[in-house]
Design a protein around this motif. Structure first.
Motif, PDB file in Angstrom:
ATOM      1  N   GLU A   1       0.864  -1.187   0.000  1.00 52.75           N
ATOM      2  CA  GLU A   1       0.000   0.000   0.000  1.00 52.75           C
ATOM      3  C   GLU A   1       0.896   1.231   0.000  1.00 52.75           C
ATOM      4  O   GLU A   1       1.251   1.762   1.052  1.00 52.75           O
ATOM      5  CB  GLU A   1      -0.952   0.017   1.197  1.00 52.75           C
ATOM      6  CG  GLU A   1      -2.019   1.102   1.029  1.00 52.75           C
ATOM      7  CD  GLU A   1      -2.873   1.306   2.273  1.00 52.75           C
ATOM      8  OE1 GLU A   1      -4.066   1.586   2.122  1.00 52.75           O
ATOM      9  OE2 GLU A   1      -2.336   1.211   3.394  1.00 52.75           O
ATOM     10  N   LEU A   2       1.270   1.675  -1.182  1.00 50.35           N
ATOM     11  CA  LEU A   2       2.258   2.736  -1.338  1.00 50.35           C
ATOM     12  C   LEU A   2       1.611   4.005  -1.866  1.00 50.35           C
ATOM     13  O   LEU A   2       0.740   3.957  -2.742  1.00 50.35           O
ATOM     14  CB  LEU A   2       3.360   2.277  -2.300  1.00 50.35           C
ATOM     15  CG  LEU A   2       4.025   0.933  -1.969  1.00 50.35           C
ATOM     16  CD1 LEU A   2       5.093   0.616  -3.002  1.00 50.35           C
ATOM     17  CD2 LEU A   2       4.596   0.931  -0.559  1.00 50.35           C
ATOM     18  N   ARG A   3       2.068   5.128  -1.350  1.00 52.12           N
ATOM     19  CA  ARG A   3       1.542   6.417  -1.818  1.00 52.12           C
ATOM     20  C   ARG A   3       1.875   6.635  -3.288  1.00 52.12           C
ATOM     21  O   ARG A   3       1.046   7.079  -4.067  1.00 52.12           O
ATOM     22  CB  ARG A   3       2.118   7.537  -0.954  1.00 52.12           C
ATOM     23  CG  ARG A   3       1.532   8.897  -1.218  1.00 52.12           C
ATOM     24  CD  ARG A   3       1.860   9.839  -0.069  1.00 52.12           C
ATOM     25  NE  ARG A   3       1.234   9.384   1.161  1.00 52.12           N
ATOM     26  CZ  ARG A   3       1.617   9.749   2.387  1.00 52.12           C
ATOM     27  NH1 ARG A   3       2.655  10.550   2.533  1.00 52.12           N
ATOM     28  NH2 ARG A   3       0.981   9.314   3.461  1.00 52.12           N
ATOM     29  N   ASP A   4       3.107   6.311  -3.666  1.00 46.21           N
ATOM     30  CA  ASP A   4       3.550   6.419  -5.051  1.00 46.21           C
ATOM     31  C   ASP A   4       3.652   5.005  -5.612  1.00 46.21           C
ATOM     32  O   ASP A   4       4.527   4.228  -5.210  1.00 46.21           O
ATOM     33  CB  ASP A   4       4.909   7.130  -5.110  1.00 46.21           C
ATOM     34  CG  ASP A   4       5.411   7.340  -6.527  1.00 46.21           C
ATOM     35  OD1 ASP A   4       4.762   6.843  -7.475  1.00 46.21           O
ATOM     36  OD2 ASP A   4       6.472   7.977  -6.686  1.00 46.21           O
ATOM     37  N   LYS A   5       2.758   4.668  -6.540  1.00 48.60           N
ATOM     38  CA  LYS A   5       2.730   3.307  -7.066  1.00 48.60           C
ATOM     39  C   LYS A   5       4.002   2.953  -7.838  1.00 48.60           C
ATOM     40  O   LYS A   5       4.290   1.770  -8.051  1.00 48.60           O
ATOM     41  CB  LYS A   5       1.508   3.104  -7.964  1.00 48.60           C
ATOM     42  CG  LYS A   5       0.182   3.450  -7.305  1.00 48.60           C
ATOM     43  CD  LYS A   5       0.015   2.809  -5.939  1.00 48.60           C
ATOM     44  CE  LYS A   5      -1.317   3.221  -5.309  1.00 48.60           C
ATOM     45  NZ  LYS A   5      -1.434   2.812  -3.888  1.00 48.60           N
TER      46      LYS A   5
END
Length: 271
Positions: free
Chosen positions: A250-254
């Motif tokens: 679950e990353l802010r920047d994919k």
């Protein structure tokens, strides 16, 4: 023993970009396009149809992030409890339309609770009762629908509080989720145990993990390896369980998905 297969949490644009990677190993997928009030109160049928088209041929474990903005599932206000129950129903409607089998919801335990729940004799029981009033019907519906609700730590300091709450429902349709960055924030800033302790405390009720890195001060959602979480300890704790939780980046920047996977592969932790 083969390494665990890692999945991801993606919105619609993210799924369009990372579709081939998801489908190559039927990775666990958490859709994060159906949790806002604007979407839930609108017509989301076209979004569901587009998503199902993107997932043609997918046979992995599909879930969604359920609604959480603007409320807590521990609210004591009976009128707000009705709103929470309606939001849970809307999330389960989306699950039914997509064929999703898991929905993430948020823990009600706050930093304030940790220091004050024992300040009055009925505080702990009242909070549990409030949660039952908010999501009790949703848990029963989830059982019938074949969906598991997973309760994610947010500000939780003592992981056993949330486990006790989940166990109080005595339902196979309510289990635990751990967000590694939230746990690491609580460890670094509010005195919680380290992330691997959260995993061990959850035991075989652990059904879902948000994998994100952080420095212990804020909810960063960095690529794995950018922060200070001790990932070998976390994955050892997961491997020690009989459960097989969904492991979701679950990353802010994919764009951090690729370096996170390189990091895990080089460390011999995941594929």
């Amino acid at each position: 023993m083969s390494l665990p297969v890692i999945g991801a949490a993606l919105g619609t644009a993210g799924l369009e970009n990372w579709r081939d990677w998801i489908l190559e190993k039927n990775r666990d997928l958490e859709l994060q396009a159906f949790h806002t009030a604007a979407v839930l109160d609108g017509d989301w049928s076209a979004e569901v149809a587009h998503t199902k088209k993107l997932l043609d041929g997918y046979t992995g474990r599909l879930g969604i992030h359920g609604p959480f903005w603007g409320f807590t599932i521990g609210t004591s206000d009976p009128e707000v409890q009705k709103i929470v129950a309606r939001r849970m129903d809307q999330g389960l409607d989306v699950c039914a339309a997509l064929g999703a089998t898991q929905m993430v919801i948020h823990s009600p335990y706050s930093t304030w609770d940790y220091n004050n729940l024992d300040n009055f004799p009925d505080n702990r029981r009242n909070l549990v009762d409030n949660v039952h009033a908010c999501i009790g019907a949703a848990v029963k519906r989830a059982e019938d629908q074949g969906v598991t609700l997973v309760m994610e730590n947010i500000e939780d300091i003592d992981p056993t509080d949330r486990k006790f709450l989940v166990e109080s429902f005595a339902s196979p349709a309510l289990k635990l989720s751990i967000d590694t960055g939230h746990a690491h924030y609580a460890h670094g800033s509010t005195g919680a145990p380290p992330v691997d302790y959260f995993v061990t405390a959850a035991g075989d009720l652990l059904d879902h993990v948000h994998l994100q890195d952080a420095e212990g001060y804020a909810d960063r959602h960095w690529a794995l390896g950018e922060g200070t979480i001790r990932w070998p300890a976390v994955f050892r704790a997961i491997a020690a369980l009989d459960a097989r939780p969904r492991l979701i980046l679950e990353l802010r920047d994919k764009a951090g998905i690729a370096p996170s996977m390189t990091y895990l592969e080089q460390m011999g932790l995941g594929q």
